[in-house]
Design a protein around this motif. Structure first.
Motif, PDB file in Angstrom:
ATOM      1  N   LEU A 349      97.745   8.707  54.737  1.00 50.11           N
ATOM      2  CA  LEU A 349      98.075   7.317  55.043  1.00 50.11           C
ATOM      3  C   LEU A 349      97.081   6.686  55.999  1.00 50.11           C
ATOM      4  O   LEU A 349      97.006   5.468  56.086  1.00 50.11           O
ATOM      5  N   LYS A 350      96.321   7.531  56.684  1.00 51.17           N
ATOM      6  CA  LYS A 350      95.350   7.015  57.652  1.00 51.17           C
ATOM      7  C   LYS A 350      93.914   7.347  57.286  1.00 51.17           C
ATOM      8  O   LYS A 350      92.985   6.649  57.678  1.00 51.17           O
ATOM      9  N   GLY A 351      93.719   8.447  56.549  1.00 50.48           N
ATOM     10  CA  GLY A 351      92.377   8.943  56.300  1.00 50.48           C
ATOM     11  C   GLY A 351      92.074  10.111  57.208  1.00 50.48           C
ATOM     12  O   GLY A 351      92.699  10.297  58.264  1.00 50.48           O
ATOM     13  N   VAL A 352      91.121  10.951  56.802  1.00 50.06           N
ATOM     14  CA  VAL A 352      90.758  12.135  57.587  1.00 50.06           C
ATOM     15  C   VAL A 352      89.990  11.704  58.828  1.00 50.06           C
ATOM     16  O   VAL A 352      88.970  11.015  58.736  1.00 50.06           O
ATOM     17  N   LYS A 353      90.477  12.121  59.985  1.00 52.67           N
ATOM     18  CA  LYS A 353      89.840  11.733  61.239  1.00 52.67           C
ATOM     19  C   LYS A 353      88.402  12.232  61.286  1.00 52.67           C
ATOM     20  O   LYS A 353      88.111  13.385  60.977  1.00 52.67           O
ATOM     21  N   GLY A 354      87.485  11.352  61.642  1.00 53.17           N
ATOM     22  CA  GLY A 354      86.081  11.702  61.710  1.00 53.17           C
ATOM     23  C   GLY A 354      85.372  11.649  60.368  1.00 53.17           C
ATOM     24  O   GLY A 354      84.173  11.899  60.289  1.00 53.17           O
ATOM     25  N   LEU A 355      86.103  11.313  59.296  1.00 50.57           N
ATOM     26  CA  LEU A 355      85.490  11.253  57.971  1.00 50.57           C
ATOM     27  C   LEU A 355      85.727   9.902  57.302  1.00 50.57           C
ATOM     28  O   LEU A 355      84.792   9.132  57.096  1.00 50.57           O
ATOM     29  N   ARG A 368      90.837   5.928  50.346  1.00 53.48           N
ATOM     30  CA  ARG A 368      89.828   5.560  51.347  1.00 53.48           C
ATOM     31  C   ARG A 368      88.513   6.302  51.095  1.00 53.48           C
ATOM     32  O   ARG A 368      88.509   7.501  50.831  1.00 53.48           O
ATOM     33  N   LEU A 369      87.415   5.567  51.230  1.00 55.00           N
ATOM     34  CA  LEU A 369      86.088   6.124  50.969  1.00 55.00           C
ATOM     35  C   LEU A 369      85.125   5.747  52.079  1.00 55.00           C
ATOM     36  O   LEU A 369      84.983   4.565  52.434  1.00 55.00           O
ATOM     37  N   ASN A 370      84.434   6.749  52.629  1.00 55.15           N
ATOM     38  CA  ASN A 370      83.350   6.507  53.567  1.00 55.15           C
ATOM     39  C   ASN A 370      82.064   6.365  52.755  1.00 55.15           C
ATOM     40  O   ASN A 370      81.527   7.355  52.247  1.00 55.15           O
ATOM     41  N   THR A 371      81.563   5.150  52.622  1.00 56.01           N
ATOM     42  CA  THR A 371      80.412   4.872  51.769  1.00 56.01           C
ATOM     43  C   THR A 371      79.098   5.392  52.344  1.00 56.01           C
ATOM     44  O   THR A 371      78.075   5.364  51.651  1.00 56.01           O
ATOM     45  N   SER A 372      79.112   5.875  53.587  1.00 55.47           N
ATOM     46  CA  SER A 372      77.885   6.387  54.191  1.00 55.47           C
ATOM     47  C   SER A 372      77.678   7.878  53.922  1.00 55.47           C
ATOM     48  O   SER A 372      76.619   8.429  54.252  1.00 55.47           O
ATOM     49  N   VAL A 373      78.674   8.549  53.323  1.00 48.83           N
ATOM     50  CA  VAL A 373      78.543   9.964  52.995  1.00 48.83           C
ATOM     51  C   VAL A 373      77.768  10.096  51.687  1.00 48.83           C
ATOM     52  O   VAL A 373      78.188   9.583  50.649  1.00 48.83           O
ATOM     53  N   ALA A 374      76.639  10.794  51.737  1.00 50.50           N
ATOM     54  CA  ALA A 374      75.787  10.933  50.556  1.00 50.50           C
ATOM     55  C   ALA A 374      76.463  11.766  49.483  1.00 50.50           C
ATOM     56  O   ALA A 374      77.234  12.687  49.783  1.00 50.50           O
TER      57      ALA A 374
END
Length: 508
Positions: A349-355, A368-374
């Protein structure tokens, strides 16, 4: 989230792998994991709610979001509709609804309110309504006269602030849709049709809409009393051979993120349908896999489909006290983790902390997606659980085994109960593409065994009489001509007999 399988008895793990894997396959596994974020949408929602199960054109089935492997400065969103498309299901093949708005929603600041909406609307075109055929001959292009039923679509980009619209821009108009794959005779080069349906948008974006192989892989027989009640029904990809209608959008990362310093986005897809008053009402939503299918109970399913991420607090008990672990414990004796399941809330519900957790996140169900992760050079099917931070639950790639990953988390992987649970279906039956739109080609309607007597230059048509030539004839027009001539001959003979009888009657 790193994978650790120590401390689990081999016997318990083997049984749990089958049991939970089976459950997970059917969606139960994801229930605990995806239920964590009930709000935005529900991925993998094949017939998951009473209302949408009766209206498949409006039913979201899955949502994927990943940094494009061949264009890492872009993000690709893939959303699917219409579950269980039988490839040979004609003559009315599979179209997007004309009275619907198909939306891809983006929250780029973590407040559970949409900031961007990419809205797709479709129009159907019929060349000849005096035939029952979807195509009247072999189709070689999207504008082929023999493709009788076609669709086009428009895209609008809607920007919002605080949940209210601030601007609306048309970014595409009359883009052609890739047709249903009727079969080899009708569409001898379907790949060419697929390529023609990929459309370039301004600013380096791309779009695609059309039929595709269903990329979700799992064993759905879990609903037969948890795989037959004795695990005798596991390891079969139930969705193998079925198609879906896909919308794929590839956009530059800087077009959807809040800033370079805040690269995490939350996404979900929705369907809005026009009601009797001419107004559009949301009837389906989808974010994480299997949320509405196995996390929400029957009383909440239709309400969830009509709700928004900002309203997700009402579904929180379905996540903190999920049904799946208790069901597994009652059936197979595998102890359920202690409740409340705050671990599920934190991750899903929040996303993985630090990711992939935004700095000031409002808990809600979003992918949720971190677009900076290659992108990973060699993706691991369990994603983050196997140390691959480019995979689920950091977004969702087509190859991610969300059933196994979700099942392992819901059964306590993050709270001291490491396990290797799974459903024995680890990959899709078709290989995915290396370039946009990445989804595999749809299964063709002409699949299956050939008719008896076919082969070695022979064709079953030669069993119907001399009027029809066997396959391999250079003069294919003669086949129809001969049949037509035979029909005309019968009519002439019949007419002559009628005239003879009349003349004979007058003589008497």
């Amino acid at each position: 989230m790193t994978r650790n399988s120590t401390g689990v008895g081999a016997g318990r793990r083997g049984l749990a792998t089958l049991v939970c894997g089976a459950l997970a396959a059917g969606g139960l596994a994801a229930a605990g994991v995806t239920a964590l974020r009930p709000g935005a949408a529900s991925a993998s929602s094949h017939r998951e709610a009473p209302l949408t199960s009766g209206t498949p054109q409006y039913d979201n089935t899955d949502l994927y979001a990943f940094v494009s492997p061949d264009r890492p400065d872009t993000t690709t969103l893939v959303a699917n509709w219409i579950p269980f498309e039988e490839p040979a299901g004609g003559p009315n093949f599979f179209t997007f609804a004309e009275d619907a708005q198909y939306d891809l929603n983006v929250d780029n600041d973590g407040d559970a309110l949409g900031d961007l909406v990419f809205r797709y609307t479709f129009t159907t075109h019929t060349k000849n309504d005096r035939t029952f055929l979807y195509n009247t001959g072999p189709v070689s292009s999207l504008d082929d006269p023999d493709l009788n039923i076609t669709q086009t679509y428009d895209i609008e980009l809607i920007k919002l602030h605080g949940g209210k619209e601030t601007s609306r821009t048309a970014i595409a108009h009359d883009v052609p849709v890739a047709p249903s794959n009727v079969g080899k005779a009708s569409m001898p080069d379907y790949g060419a049709l697929r390529d023609q349906a990929v459309h370039e948008l301004a600013g380096g974006a791309r779009t695609f809409a059309g039929q595709a192989d269903d990329p979700f892989f799992l064993d759905l027989r879990v609903f037969d009393l948890l795989y037959g009640g004795d695990l005798s029904e596991v390891g079969n990809d139930t969705l193998k051979g079925y198609n879906v209608n896909s919308i794929a959008l590839q956009v530059p990362n800087d077009m959807i993120v809040e800033s370079a310093e805040q690269p995490v986005v939350g996404v979900w897809s929705t369907t809005r349908r026009k009601n009797a008053q001419g107004e559009f009402t949301q009837v389906s939503r989808l974010g994480n896999p299997l949320v509405n299918e196995v996390v929400n109970p029957l009383k909440d399913k239709d309400a969830f489909n009509a709700s928004a991420p900002a309203d997700d607090a009402r579904f929180l008990p379905n996540v903190t006290a999920p049904e799946l672990p208790r069901l597994i414990e009652a059936t197979y004796g595998i102890e359920a983790p202690a409740e409340p399941r705050d671990d599920l809330v934190d991750v899903f519900l929040k996303g993985v902390k630090g990711l992939n957790r935004p700095p000031h996140v409002t808990p809600s169900e979003q992918l949720r997606l971190n677009t900076s992760v290659a992108p990973a050079a060699a993706p691991e099917r369990l994603g983050v659980l196997d140390g691959d931070n480019a995979g689920f639950p950091n977004g969702r790639r087509l190859t991610d085994d969300v059933i196994d990953a979700a099942l392992q988390v819901v059964e306590g992987e993050l709270v001291g109960s490491p396990n290797d649970l799974g459903d024995a279906v680890d990959a899709n039956d078709k290989e995915f593409g290396k370039a946009f739109p990445y989804v595999a080609h749809p299964t063709e309607g002409s699949r299956g065994p050939l008719a008896d007597g076919t082969g070695e230059g022979n064709d079953v048509r030669n069993q119907l009489g001399d009027a029809l030539r066997p396959a391999g004839s250079d003069d294919t027009a003669l086949i129809a001509a001969s049949a037509g001539a035979g029909a005309v001959g019968i009519l002439l003979i019949g007419g002559a007999l009628v005239r003879w009888r009349r003349m004979r009657g007058r003589a008497h």
